[in-house]
Design an enzyme around this catalytic site. Structure first.
Site, PDB file in Angstrom:
ATOM      1  CB  CYS A   1     -48.245  30.894  27.763  1.00 32.52           C
ATOM      2  SG  CYS A   1     -47.016  30.331  28.950  1.00 32.52           S
TER       3      CYS A   1
ATOM      4  CB  CYS B   1     -48.820  33.291  24.029  1.00 35.92           C
ATOM      5  SG  CYS B   1     -48.759  31.557  23.595  1.00 35.92           S
TER       6      CYS B   1
ATOM      7  CB  CYS C   1     -56.666  26.479  23.116  1.00 33.23           C
ATOM      8  SG  CYS C   1     -57.509  26.246  24.703  1.00 33.23           S
TER       9      CYS C   1
END
Length: 258
Positions: free
Chosen positions: A121, A196, A203
């Site tokens: 997150c 999230c 990512c």
């Protein structure tokens, strides 16, 4: 006209449509936006939106506005609701087909080796440390290696994350430090789970052997400063624990890269 007593149960009627079944199977693995589902099923967006609306009306699918782009919404399949609907469907056919809960010990018994899981997150102070602690707690046989990190980690774990884990689950993470995503970017993971919408956009690529999953979960720490955040943390912990229970069933049935 078919008598009501002989009509197919609602779940059968809802899931029997080929496109709705494809949407259900896609959402069983991850949360997605409409345009992503459109690409995955190869159908026009207006048609996908129509069937998503039907699934939402039946309570099988929910949606939440993206925290990255408020014009977007992420769709989520309620697996517990599906399990209840399937149980009712079996009972409608024959009482002997009642589906009982799967024994917890069966969830990881078939899995060879260890499964490496990374939760991500933004701040690594609320959602991801809760998920890390719950998965470690639920897989205490050592078959799962789990860690968490954040793209912009806070200095400390949120006090209510520590409190909810201790009071509701008997898990102590006091003293745990936050971790930056860069510190694990070159590690190998079987599952990378973003929690999230913002961190999903940044990512990194963990390689073809990693299965990427997105769980769109609101940040419980965003409650107004003059409000108690603990209830929001408790709700997030329940949602994460539910998703983790289903994740353990995936571990039992599949292998990395399978």
């Amino acid at each position: 006209m078919v008598p009501p007593s002989q009509a197919a149960p609602p779940f059968v009627r809802m899931a029997a449509h080929p496109l709705r079944w494809r949407l259900l199977t896609e959402l069983a693995g991850s949360d997605y936006r409409v345009r992503e589902l459109t690409e995955r099923v190869g159908e026009p967006q207006n048609l996908v939106s129509y069937h998503l609306r039907l699934l939402r009306g039946d309570g099988l699918v929910t949606s939440r506005r993206s925290s990255f782009d408020g014009r977007d919404a992420y769709y989520h399949l309620d697996l517990d609701r599906c399990a209840q609907a399937l149980t009712a469907t079996g009972v409608a056919l024959h009482p002997a087909l009642h589906l009982g809960p799967r024994p917890p010990s069966a969830m990881t018994a078939r899995r060879p080796g260890r499964v490496r899981v990374l939760f991500l997150c933004t701040g690594n102070s609320s959602r991801s440390p809760i998920a890390e602690a719950l998965l470690r707690h639920r897989s205490s046989d050592g078959r799962v290696e789990v860690t968490s990190a954040g793209s912009h980690p806070k200095q400390h774990i949120h006090p209510d994350a520590i409190r909810v884990l201790h009071e509701e689950y008997g898990i102590d993470i006091a003293g745990r430090r936050t971790r930056h995503l860069d510190t694990v970017a070159d590690h190998r993971f079987d599952y990378v789970i973003t929690l999230c919408d913002k961190v999903r956009e940044v990512c990194p690529d963990f390689g073809d052997d990693s299965r990427l999953i997105h769980w769109s979960i609101a940040d419980p720490a965003t409650t107004s400063a003059d409000q108690d955040t603990y209830p929001a943390f408790a709700r997030v912990a329940v949602e994460l624990d539910t998703r983790i229970r289903h994740l353990l069933s995936v571990f039992a049935a599949t292998t990395p890269g399978g």
